[in-house]
Design an enzyme around this catalytic site. Structure first.
Site, PDB file in Angstrom:
ATOM      1  N   HIS A 144    -116.521 107.627 -82.726  1.00  0.00           N
ATOM      2  CA  HIS A 144    -116.453 107.214 -81.321  1.00  0.00           C
ATOM      3  C   HIS A 144    -115.147 107.777 -80.761  1.00  0.00           C
ATOM      4  CE1 HIS A 144    -115.833 104.399 -77.969  1.00  0.00           C
ATOM      5  NE2 HIS A 144    -117.084 104.016 -78.088  1.00  0.00           N
ATOM      6  N   ASP A 221    -112.625 101.938 -88.698  1.00  0.00           N
ATOM      7  CA  ASP A 221    -113.160 101.451 -87.432  1.00  0.00           C
ATOM      8  C   ASP A 221    -114.373 100.578 -87.773  1.00  0.00           C
ATOM      9  OD1 ASP A 221    -114.437 100.987 -85.072  1.00  0.00           O
ATOM     10  OD2 ASP A 221    -114.449 103.076 -84.393  1.00  0.00           O
ATOM     11  N   GLN A 224    -118.654  98.559 -85.405  1.00  0.00           N
ATOM     12  CA  GLN A 224    -120.111  98.385 -85.531  1.00  0.00           C
ATOM     13  C   GLN A 224    -120.486  97.764 -86.861  1.00  0.00           C
ATOM     14  OE1 GLN A 224    -122.305  98.776 -83.175  1.00  0.00           O
ATOM     15  NE2 GLN A 224    -121.185  99.980 -81.666  1.00  0.00           N
ATOM     16  N   LYS A 247    -118.512  92.695 -79.143  1.00  0.00           N
ATOM     17  CA  LYS A 247    -119.706  93.175 -79.862  1.00  0.00           C
ATOM     18  C   LYS A 247    -120.194  92.147 -80.875  1.00  0.00           C
ATOM     19  CE  LYS A 247    -118.353  98.044 -79.535  1.00  0.00           C
ATOM     20  NZ  LYS A 247    -119.270  98.617 -78.540  1.00  0.00           N
ATOM     21  N   CYS A 387    -120.074 107.801 -76.096  1.00  0.00           N
ATOM     22  CA  CYS A 387    -118.664 108.078 -76.436  1.00  0.00           C
ATOM     23  C   CYS A 387    -118.553 108.810 -77.769  1.00  0.00           C
ATOM     24  CB  CYS A 387    -117.828 106.794 -76.466  1.00  0.00           C
ATOM     25  SG  CYS A 387    -117.831 105.928 -74.907  1.00  0.00           S
TER      26      CYS A 387
HETATM   27  N1  PLP Z   1    -115.702 102.351 -82.328  1.00  0.00           N
HETATM   28  C1  PLP Z   1    -117.031 102.231 -82.325  1.00  0.00           C
HETATM   29  C2  PLP Z   1    -117.796 102.694 -83.534  1.00  0.00           C
HETATM   30  C3  PLP Z   1    -117.700 101.706 -81.228  1.00  0.00           C
HETATM   31  O1  PLP Z   1    -119.032 101.600 -81.229  1.00  0.00           O
HETATM   32  C4  PLP Z   1    -116.932 101.301 -80.108  1.00  0.00           C
HETATM   33  C5  PLP Z   1    -117.607 100.784 -78.889  1.00  0.00           C
HETATM   34  O2  PLP Z   1    -118.705 101.149 -78.558  1.00  0.00           O
HETATM   35  C6  PLP Z   1    -115.547 101.434 -80.167  1.00  0.00           C
HETATM   36  C7  PLP Z   1    -114.957 101.957 -81.287  1.00  0.00           C
HETATM   37  C8  PLP Z   1    -114.682 101.017 -79.021  1.00  0.00           C
HETATM   38  O3  PLP Z   1    -114.834  99.655 -78.774  1.00  0.00           O
HETATM   39  P1  PLP Z   1    -114.102  99.005 -77.502  1.00  0.00           P
HETATM   40  O4  PLP Z   1    -114.575  99.771 -76.318  1.00  0.00           O
HETATM   41  O5  PLP Z   1    -114.579  97.584 -77.520  1.00  0.00           O
HETATM   42  O6  PLP Z   1    -112.647  99.144 -77.740  1.00  0.00           O
END
Ligand code: PLP
Length: 432
Positions: A144, A221, A224, A247, A387
Site C-alpha cells: 500500500h 504492516d 489487513q 478497519k 493505493c
Molecule cells: N496498509 C494497508 C495494507 C492498507 O490496506 C491500508 C489502508 O487501506 C493502509 C496501510 C493505510 O491505512 P490508513 O489509511 O488507515 O492509515
C-alpha cells in the site's frame, strides 16, 4: 501466528445474530438491502463501540496524563486500560503500544524517527537506526502506498537506496529474489502481512528470518491482518507493527504502532510538544520513555477507548473463528469470480491461504462502471488502484474492483455480489 483453521467457523445463525449489533447493515441503498463488501477500506462499527465512545463523552471526558482532578484520573485510567487491552490482543507489553492516528502515521513515525537518527538525533543509542549512502531499505512490490512513500522519503533524505522484492505472476512474493536482495546493506525491511489487493498472507517467518540474519529491522504492516487473524507480534518476531482501528470495528482517527521496548526507547521522537518530556529548558529537552515519548499533544482518548471496546468485541467472537469464516468467504469469492467469463482475479487462485478479499478485472469494462452497476443494486465495493499503483502496474491494469468481507458478511451476500458481477458482464457485453 496466523490461524485460518476450517475446523471452527462462525455458523450462519451466529453471523445473523451479530449483524444485529451493526445497525448500518440494515440500511437500504438504491432500493435494495445494503450489501457491504468494502470492509477492507473501512469496517462497520458495532453498538458496543459506539456506546463506549458516547459513554466516555457523557461521563468521563477530560485530558489525560495532565489534570489533578478526578475526571482526568478516570479518563487516564480508561485510556491506559484500552492500551492494555490492545497490548494483550497482539501479545505485547503495555509500553510497547503507541497510539497513532492510523497505520499511515505509525509508518511515518518510524521512518521519520529513523531520519532524525540519521541526522545524529538520539545520540549513540539511536545509531542503529541511522541510514546513509550505501544502506538499503527493502519493501515489496505489493505495498500500500502508506508503506512505500514514507520509505521513499527516508531514502531521499538520507541517501539510502530503496529496493523491492518483486512479485511472481501469481501475485506471491519472489522469495528467491528476497534472499538475494536482503543482505548486509539492508537496514530495514518493511512489508505487508496481508495484501490489501490480493488478500494473500505473506510468509512473515521467512522474511523476518532473512532480515534478522543480516541485522536489519523489520516493520510489519498489519493493517489487513490485525482485524482478521490472530496476531502475536512476539511470536512473529517483528520489531515494529502498525494497524488502523477503523478497519477493525473502531472509529477513524486511532491507530497503533507496536515496537519492541528497547527499540522504542532508543528511537528519537518524531512529533515533539506537550506531554512527552521530563524536562524542558530554552535550549533543549529530555524525553519520556515510550510510549509517551511518541505521544505528543492532546491524545485521541475517546477513539482509544472505542478501539479497546472493538478489540473486546473481536475477542469475544474469536479471531480464529473470524479468520475461518472469512477464509470460506474468500474461497467462495475467488471460485465464483473465476467462473464468470471475462473476469480475471488478481493473485493466486483457490488453494492459497487468503483472507476474505478479492480484486478483479473485467475485460473491456472499467472498474468504475462495475462499481456503479453494483451500487445500483445496493452492493458496495471499492474500485480504483486501492493505493497500490505499482502492484496494479505489475499486472498490467490501471484499476480493479475489490470485494472485501468481514465477520458480519454472509454467504448470501457473496452470492448476490457474484450474481451482480455476472449481470454486469452480460449488460456491458450486450451494450458494447
Ligand atoms: N496498509 C494497508 C495494507 C492498507 O490496506 C491500508 C489502508 O487501506 C493502509 C496501510 C493505510 O491505512 P490508513 O489509511 O488507515 O492509515
Amino acid at each position: 501466528m496466523t490461524t485460518t483453521s476450517l475446523v471452527d467457523s462462525l455458523s450462519p445463525a451466529e453471523v445473523d445474530r451479530l449483524r444485529l449489533d451493526f445497525p448500518v447493515l440494515g440500511e437500504r441503498v438504491n432500493g435494495h438491502p445494503l450489501v457491504y463488501l468494502d470492509s477492507g477500506a473501512t469496517s462497520q462499527k458495532p453498538l458496543s463501540v459506539l456506546d463506549a465512545e458516547r459513554e466516555y463523552y457523557l461521563h468521563e471526558n477530560a485530558a489525560v496524563h495532565r489534570g489533578a482532578h478526578t475526571l482526568a484520573a478516570l479518563a487516564t485510567e480508561r485510556f491506559e486500560d484500552a492500551r492494555t487491552t490492545v497490548a494483550r490482543f497482539v501479545g505485547a507489553r503495555d509500553d510497547e503500544i503507541v497510539w497513532t492516528s492510523n497505520a499511515t502515521e505509525g509508518i511515518n513515525l518510524v521512518a521519520y524517527a529513523m531520519g532524525n537518527a540519521s541526522l545524529g538525533r538520539g545520540g549513540a543509542a539511536a545509531a542503529r537506526f541511522a541510514l546513509g549512502e550505501g544502506d538499503e531499505i527493502v519493501v515489496t512490490e505489493m505495498e500500500h502506498h502508506a508503506n512505500l512513500l514514507p520509505w521513499q522519503e527516508l531514502a531521499a533524505r538520507t541517501g539510502a537506496t530503496l529496493r523491492y522484492i518483486p512479485l511472481a505472476d501469481d501475485g506471491t512474493l519472489r522469495l528467491d529474489e528476497a534472499a538475494a536482495i536482503i543482505g548486509s546493506r539492508t537496514k530495514v525491511l518493511a512489508f505487508t502481512h496481508v495484501s490489501n489487493v490480493l488478500g494473500t498472507i505473506n510468509p512473515v517467518a521467512e522474511l523476518v528470518g532473512l532480515a534478522h540474519a543480516v541485522g536489519a529491522l523489520v516493520l510489519l504492516d498489519a493493517c489487513q491482518s490485525a482485524p482478521h487473524l490472530s496476531l502475536d507480534v512476539v511470536s512473529l518476531g517483528v520489531d515494529f507493527a502498525v494497524f488502523s482501528g477503523h478497519k477493525m470495528l473502531a472509529p477513524t482517527g486511532i491507530g497503533v504502532l507496536y515496537g519492541r521496548r528497547e527499540l522504542l526507547n532508543a528511537l528519537p521522537p518524531f512529533l515533539t510538544g506537550g506531554s512527552m518530556i521530563t524536562t524542558v529548558t530554552m535550549q533543549g529537552a529530555e524525553y519520556l520513555p515510550a510510549p509517551q515519548r511518541f505521544e505528543a499533544g492532546t491524545q485521541k482518548v475517546s477513539q482509544s477507548i472505542a478501539l479497546g471496546a472493538a478489540v473486546d468485541y473481536l475477542t469475544a467472537v474469536g479471531l480464529g473463528r473470524i479468520a475461518a469464516h472469512e477464509a470460506e468467504l474468500g474461497r467462495r469469492l475467488v471460485e465464483g469470480l473465476a467462473a464468470i467469463d471475462g473476469v480475471r482475479v488478481l493473485g493466486p487462485g483457490v488453494g492459497h491461504e487468503r483472507v476474505g478479499l478479492a480484486s478483479f478485472d473485467v475485460a473491456g469494462i472499467h472498474s468504475h462502471d462495475v462499481g456503479q452497476f453494483l451500487d445500483d443494486r445496493g452492493i458496495a465495493v471499492r474500485v480504483g488502484h486501492h493505493c497500490a499503483q505499482p502492484l496494479h502496474r505489475r499486472f498490467g491494469v490501471v484499476s480493479t474492483t475489490r470485494a472485501s468481507t468481514y465477520l458480519y458478511t454472509t454467504t448470501d451476500e457473496v452470492d448476490e455480489f457474484l450474481a451482480g458481477v455476472a449481470e454486469t458482464v452480460t449488460f456491458f457485453g450486450a451494450h458494447a
